[in-house]
Design a protein around this motif. Structure first.
Motif, PDB file in Angstrom:
ATOM      1  N   ILE A 129       1.138  -0.185  -5.312  1.00 10.17           N
ATOM      2  CA  ILE A 129       1.501   1.147  -4.819  1.00 10.17           C
ATOM      3  C   ILE A 129       0.532   2.099  -5.493  1.00 10.17           C
ATOM      4  CG2 ILE A 129       3.268   2.937  -4.656  1.00 10.17           C
ATOM      5  CD1 ILE A 129       5.378   0.751  -5.059  1.00 10.17           C
ATOM      6  N   ARG A 130      -0.165   2.934  -4.732  1.00  9.56           N
ATOM      7  CA  ARG A 130      -1.148   3.858  -5.273  1.00  9.56           C
ATOM      8  C   ARG A 130      -0.786   5.294  -4.924  1.00  9.56           C
ATOM      9  NH1 ARG A 130      -6.425   0.290  -3.404  1.00  9.56           N
ATOM     10  NH2 ARG A 130      -6.256  -1.298  -5.044  1.00  9.56           N
ATOM     11  N   ASP A 131      -1.029   6.185  -5.886  1.00 11.22           N
ATOM     12  CA  ASP A 131      -0.722   7.615  -5.761  1.00 11.22           C
ATOM     13  C   ASP A 131      -2.030   8.378  -5.984  1.00 11.22           C
ATOM     14  OD1 ASP A 131      -0.074  10.303  -6.458  1.00 11.22           O
ATOM     15  OD2 ASP A 131       1.960   9.711  -6.978  1.00 11.22           O
ATOM     16  N   PHE A 132      -2.652   8.862  -4.889  1.00  3.47           N
ATOM     17  CA  PHE A 132      -3.916   9.590  -4.959  1.00  3.47           C
ATOM     18  C   PHE A 132      -3.667  11.091  -5.065  1.00  3.47           C
ATOM     19  CE2 PHE A 132      -5.260   5.613  -3.178  1.00  3.47           C
ATOM     20  CZ  PHE A 132      -6.587   5.457  -3.548  1.00  3.47           C
ATOM     21  N   VAL A 133      -4.506  11.762  -5.851  1.00  6.80           N
ATOM     22  CA  VAL A 133      -4.455  13.225  -5.898  1.00  6.80           C
ATOM     23  C   VAL A 133      -4.935  13.757  -4.547  1.00  6.80           C
ATOM     24  CG1 VAL A 133      -4.776  13.280  -8.398  1.00  6.80           C
ATOM     25  CG2 VAL A 133      -6.778  13.389  -6.881  1.00  6.80           C
ATOM     26  N   PRO A 134      -4.668  15.043  -4.235  1.00 13.31           N
ATOM     27  CA  PRO A 134      -4.957  15.550  -2.880  1.00 13.31           C
ATOM     28  C   PRO A 134      -6.384  15.345  -2.405  1.00 13.31           C
ATOM     29  CG  PRO A 134      -3.500  17.065  -4.011  1.00 13.31           C
ATOM     30  CD  PRO A 134      -3.878  16.029  -5.021  1.00 13.31           C
ATOM     31  N   ASP A 135      -7.405  15.419  -3.301  1.00 12.06           N
ATOM     32  CA  ASP A 135      -8.786  15.257  -2.846  1.00 12.06           C
ATOM     33  C   ASP A 135      -9.294  13.822  -2.997  1.00 12.06           C
ATOM     34  OD1 ASP A 135      -9.062  14.988  -5.554  1.00 12.06           O
ATOM     35  OD2 ASP A 135     -10.551  16.587  -5.800  1.00 12.06           O
ATOM     36  N   PHE A 149      -6.593   8.248  -8.782  1.00 12.10           N
ATOM     37  CA  PHE A 149      -5.258   7.793  -8.425  1.00 12.10           C
ATOM     38  C   PHE A 149      -4.630   7.082  -9.604  1.00 12.10           C
ATOM     39  CE2 PHE A 149      -7.895   4.118  -7.387  1.00 12.10           C
ATOM     40  CZ  PHE A 149      -7.149   3.047  -7.853  1.00 12.10           C
ATOM     41  N   THR A 150      -3.318   7.016  -9.582  1.00 10.67           N
ATOM     42  CA  THR A 150      -2.570   6.161 -10.491  1.00 10.67           C
ATOM     43  C   THR A 150      -1.884   5.097  -9.647  1.00 10.67           C
ATOM     44  OG1 THR A 150      -0.654   7.642 -10.377  1.00 10.67           O
ATOM     45  CG2 THR A 150      -2.209   7.978 -12.201  1.00 10.67           C
ATOM     46  N   ALA A 151      -1.523   3.965 -10.270  1.00 11.30           N
ATOM     47  CA  ALA A 151      -1.012   2.857  -9.469  1.00 11.30           C
ATOM     48  C   ALA A 151      -0.164   1.926 -10.303  1.00 11.30           C
ATOM     49  CB  ALA A 151      -2.173   2.083  -8.848  1.00 11.30           C
ATOM     50  N   THR A 152       0.625   1.138  -9.607  1.00 12.64           N
ATOM     51  CA  THR A 152       1.270  -0.031 -10.193  1.00 12.64           C
ATOM     52  C   THR A 152       0.818  -1.239  -9.391  1.00 12.64           C
ATOM     53  OG1 THR A 152       3.375  -1.062 -10.794  1.00 12.64           O
ATOM     54  CG2 THR A 152       3.358   0.250  -8.779  1.00 12.64           C
ATOM     55  N   ASN A 153       0.500  -2.341 -10.082  1.00 10.78           N
ATOM     56  CA  ASN A 153      -0.036  -3.534  -9.449  1.00 10.78           C
ATOM     57  C   ASN A 153       0.716  -4.768  -9.930  1.00 10.78           C
ATOM     58  OD1 ASN A 153      -2.748  -2.406  -8.281  1.00 10.78           O
ATOM     59  ND2 ASN A 153      -2.694  -1.712 -10.404  1.00 10.78           N
ATOM     60  N   ARG A 154       0.688  -5.800  -9.095  1.00 13.38           N
ATOM     61  CA  ARG A 154       1.172  -7.114  -9.525  1.00 13.38           C
ATOM     62  C   ARG A 154       0.278  -8.173  -8.911  1.00 13.38           C
ATOM     63  NH1 ARG A 154       7.041 -10.195  -8.688  1.00 13.38           N
ATOM     64  NH2 ARG A 154       6.371 -12.137  -9.699  1.00 13.38           N
ATOM     65  N   GLY A 190       3.001  16.074  -2.733  1.00 10.18           N
ATOM     66  CA  GLY A 190       1.707  16.577  -2.316  1.00 10.18           C
ATOM     67  C   GLY A 190       0.580  15.573  -2.437  1.00 10.18           C
ATOM     68  N   HIS A 191       0.842  14.375  -2.955  1.00  7.67           N
ATOM     69  CA  HIS A 191      -0.187  13.356  -3.104  1.00  7.67           C
ATOM     70  C   HIS A 191      -0.230  12.424  -1.888  1.00  7.67           C
ATOM     71  CE1 HIS A 191      -0.851  13.504  -7.764  1.00  7.67           C
ATOM     72  NE2 HIS A 191      -0.941  14.704  -7.196  1.00  7.67           N
ATOM     73  N   HIS A 192      -1.242  11.563  -1.870  1.00  8.77           N
ATOM     74  CA  HIS A 192      -1.379  10.558  -0.814  1.00  8.77           C
ATOM     75  C   HIS A 192      -0.868   9.222  -1.349  1.00  8.77           C
ATOM     76  CE1 HIS A 192      -3.947  13.502   1.159  1.00  8.77           C
ATOM     77  NE2 HIS A 192      -4.703  13.546   0.069  1.00  8.77           N
ATOM     78  N   ILE A 193       0.030   8.603  -0.613  1.00  5.76           N
ATOM     79  CA  ILE A 193       0.700   7.394  -1.106  1.00  5.76           C
ATOM     80  C   ILE A 193       0.318   6.203  -0.229  1.00  5.76           C
ATOM     81  CG2 ILE A 193       2.893   6.365  -1.795  1.00  5.76           C
ATOM     82  CD1 ILE A 193       2.078   9.030  -3.222  1.00  5.76           C
ATOM     83  N   GLN A 194      -0.117   5.124  -0.886  1.00  6.84           N
ATOM     84  CA  GLN A 194      -0.464   3.881  -0.199  1.00  6.84           C
ATOM     85  C   GLN A 194       0.304   2.724  -0.837  1.00  6.84           C
ATOM     86  OE1 GLN A 194      -4.704   3.403  -0.623  1.00  6.84           O
ATOM     87  NE2 GLN A 194      -5.213   5.242   0.567  1.00  6.84           N
ATOM     88  N   TYR A 195       0.650   1.747  -0.003  1.00  6.72           N
ATOM     89  CA  TYR A 195       1.219   0.495  -0.522  1.00  6.72           C
ATOM     90  C   TYR A 195       0.662  -0.660   0.308  1.00  6.72           C
ATOM     91  CZ  TYR A 195       4.505   0.964   3.419  1.00  6.72           C
ATOM     92  OH  TYR A 195       5.069   1.103   4.671  1.00  6.72           O
ATOM     93  N   GLY A 196       0.413  -1.774  -0.356  1.00  9.53           N
ATOM     94  CA  GLY A 196      -0.138  -2.910   0.371  1.00  9.53           C
ATOM     95  C   GLY A 196      -0.692  -3.959  -0.566  1.00  9.53           C
ATOM     96  N   PHE A 197      -1.828  -4.576  -0.155  1.00 10.52           N
ATOM     97  CA  PHE A 197      -2.373  -5.727  -0.859  1.00 10.52           C
ATOM     98  C   PHE A 197      -3.890  -5.580  -0.986  1.00 10.52           C
ATOM     99  CE2 PHE A 197       0.980  -6.818   2.145  1.00 10.52           C
ATOM    100  CZ  PHE A 197       1.985  -7.214   1.272  1.00 10.52           C
TER     101      PHE A 197
END
Length: 561
Positions: A157-163, A167-172, A190-197
């Motif tokens: 799961i990644r949390d990107f700042v607006p620009d 980013f900060t993330a948690t990984n496994r 207000g951030h961009h959120i991604q989840y995946g592989f």
């Protein structure tokens, strides 16, 4: 608070205690207020959902150190298929190592020793900015993970700042022992959120792709009953090289058994993975060419599933008329200029039967003039006088781009060619440019009772085809039987002559180089099994083998490989 006040005997101390108590109350209030705010964040569950818009993005790094420090050498949006990531109709995701940038001629991507020069990070994810400001929970099941080192897949799961500058993330990281995953991450509004592989590892040689494994994931638990998710694929391999088949199966506690033409395989110096998802064959020869079937069981259930694929072993110096190989049909047509080829009109894939090409059990291919486009009611195909308006170019061929860069030779034997003019049939090798915009060809006409040989030097990266072309106008089915036919085979069909001389039975037959001749016998036709008497390498000359004449009766047969 009551305890503090009742035990105090000094007024000033009471004041001090009371002040401390008030401060404590405020601190406790602030603490519980913070907890209350944290609980106010929405908990949102996300899954491996094939209905979501999954995105492909590839980053690449010069080495593992650069990857660890997130110092990318490049990155761009990629198609998910180019990432080798996909969903099937049941919502099961499949991830495999990247092969799409591998180019042995480009030192940016490939090292001199043939290994990948970049660490590829293939990201396969959903971006959903409505998740920003909530606690995101991403969970799923790992049905299988057969990736071999150094390749691995991680969930994120990644949390990107607006620009998108950081980013900060948690990984496994997933391993072969991982059966499921679940992760929580508190995201920022207000951030961009991604989840995946992300599948990580060097850019891989396509020739080794099947041996590198895969990861299979789903939101569902693996079904009890076994089924084939991705069957093995028909495979070509150069003689004396290695070949591999891979299957992806769905089910719990899976077991595998590979078979060669129905016979169980065991691991040996030339076979590995006989009871695994990937079968690897070493130093293949024409004798290795066969149909390979994998039977997958979901233990302890008795339910099984199976799938098959063929291995075609190619000797570039001796391509043959191989009836067991995967032949392709294609038809071009041109304006018929009084029995000669005119301007190109069109072309597309045709079924082999519609080309009027057929293979019998003895390895003989028959070619007949085309009749499938003949329609007297359609002036596009038939002239007013009933003659064909198009000149048909029926192609019956094999293609394997692994021959690019080699000198190839196609050989065979024309048993008969009774086609009447203007119909012709020829053997050919064609070399297409990488974009198929043009081709160069070597060809030879088929002559009854004669062998044929076609040779051509090809360039690396080109597409190589070899096969046969039958040319002539679209024919009236009513007169097709008068137009003749052409028949070809790998070799001149041998004549097996048998004679009894003294106490021996002598068997004589003609041979051609490049083929193996097996003589077998039995004493009772009602018995299914044949016994092998001899195996002989063809020399181009006749060969004699002998057997004891002491048997009251015996039956013989000759087979060629």
């Amino acid at each position: 608070m009551n305890v503090l006040i009742l035990n105090s005997r000094n007024g000033s101390r009471l004041v001090r205690v009371a002040r401390i108590a008030v401060f404590s109350i405020l601190s406790i209030y602030a603490f519980f207020g913070a907890l209350s705010e944290a609980k106010a964040l929405t908990l949102t569950n996300v899954f491996i959902d094939s209905s979501k818009p999954w995105i492909g993005y590839m980053n690449w790094y010069t080495n593992l150190t650069a990857y660890s420090n997130n110092l990318a050498a490049g990155g761009s949006v990629w198609g998910t298929a180019d990432l080798r990531a996909s969903f099937n109709s049941n919502g099961v995701a499949s991830l495999t190592p990247n092969i799409n940038v591998y180019n042995a001629a480009d030192p940016y991507w490939v090292n001199p020793d043939g290994t990948g020069a970049k660490i590829m990070e293939a990201n396969f994810y959903v971006q959903d900015d409505t998740l920003a400001g909530s606690i995101v929970k991403f969970a799923g099941n790992v049905w299988s993970d057969t990736l071999v080192a150094p390749y691995y897949t991680k969930v994120f799961i990644r949390d990107f700042v607006p620009d998108y500058s950081s980013f900060t993330a948690t990984n496994r990281v997933l391993t072969s022992a991982t059966t499921n995953f679940s992760m929580l991450y508190s995201t920022v509004a207000g951030h961009h959120i991604q989840y995946g592989f992300a599948t990580v590892g060097p850019d891989a040689n396509p020739a080794n792709a099947l041996s590198l494994g895969s990861v299979i994931l789903s939101s569902n638990t693996p079904p009890t009953n076994v089924s084939i998710a991705t069957p093995p694929q028909n495979t070509y391999a150069l003689v004396n090289s290695n070949a591999a088949f891979q299957v992806t199966a769905i089910g719990g506690n899976l077991s595998y058994q590979w078979k060669n033409n129905g016979v169980n395989l065991t691991n040996s110096s030339s076979v590995s993975g006989a009871t695994s998802a990937t079968l690897t064959l070493s130093n293949v020869s024409k004798a290795t060419q066969a149909t390979y079937t994998v039977v997958v069981a979901s233990l302890p259930s008795t339910n099984t599933a199976q799938a098959s694929a063929s291995l075609t072993v190619v000797d570039p110096t001796h391509l043959t008329v191989d009836p067991s190989a995967p032949w392709t049909g294609y038809m071009n047509w041109y304006t018929n200029n009084n029995g000669t080829i005119g301007a190109y009109r069109s072309g597309n894939s045709w079924a082999i039967a519609d080309l009027r090409a057929s293979i019998n059990n003895y390895g003989t291919i028959t070619f007949l003039p085309n009749i499938n486009a003949y329609n007297p009611a359609d002036p596009y195909w038939v002239n007013p006088n009933g003659t064909g308006a198009e000149f048909m170019d029926a192609l019956f061929y094999q293609q394997w781009d692994g021959l690019g860069g080699l000198t190839v030779t196609f050989v065979g034997y024309c048993q008969t060619n009774s086609l009447v003019a203007p119909y012709t049939c020829k053997a050919y090798i064609r070399e297409f440019l990488p974009d198929y915009s043009a081709y160069d060809e070597a060809q030879v006409s088929l002559v009854s009772g004669q062998s044929f040989t076609v040779s051509k030097s090809t360039a690396a990266g080109d597409h190589v085809q070899w096969g046969f072309e039958t040319l002539g106008p679209d024919a009236n089915p009513a007169t097709a039987s008068t137009l003749g036919q052409a028949k070809v085979s790998a070799v001149n069909p041998p004549l097996l002559a048998v004679a009894k001389v003294g106490g021996l039975v002598r068997l004589n037959f003609n041979t051609e180089s490049g083929f193996n001749y097996t003589v077998q016998y039995k004493t009772n036709l009602a018995v299914a099994a044949w016994q092998t008497l001899s195996v002989t390498n063809g020399t181009g000359s006749s060969v004699t083998v002998t057997n004891s004449a002491g048997l009251s009766q015996s039956y013989y047969r000759l087979s060629i490989q």
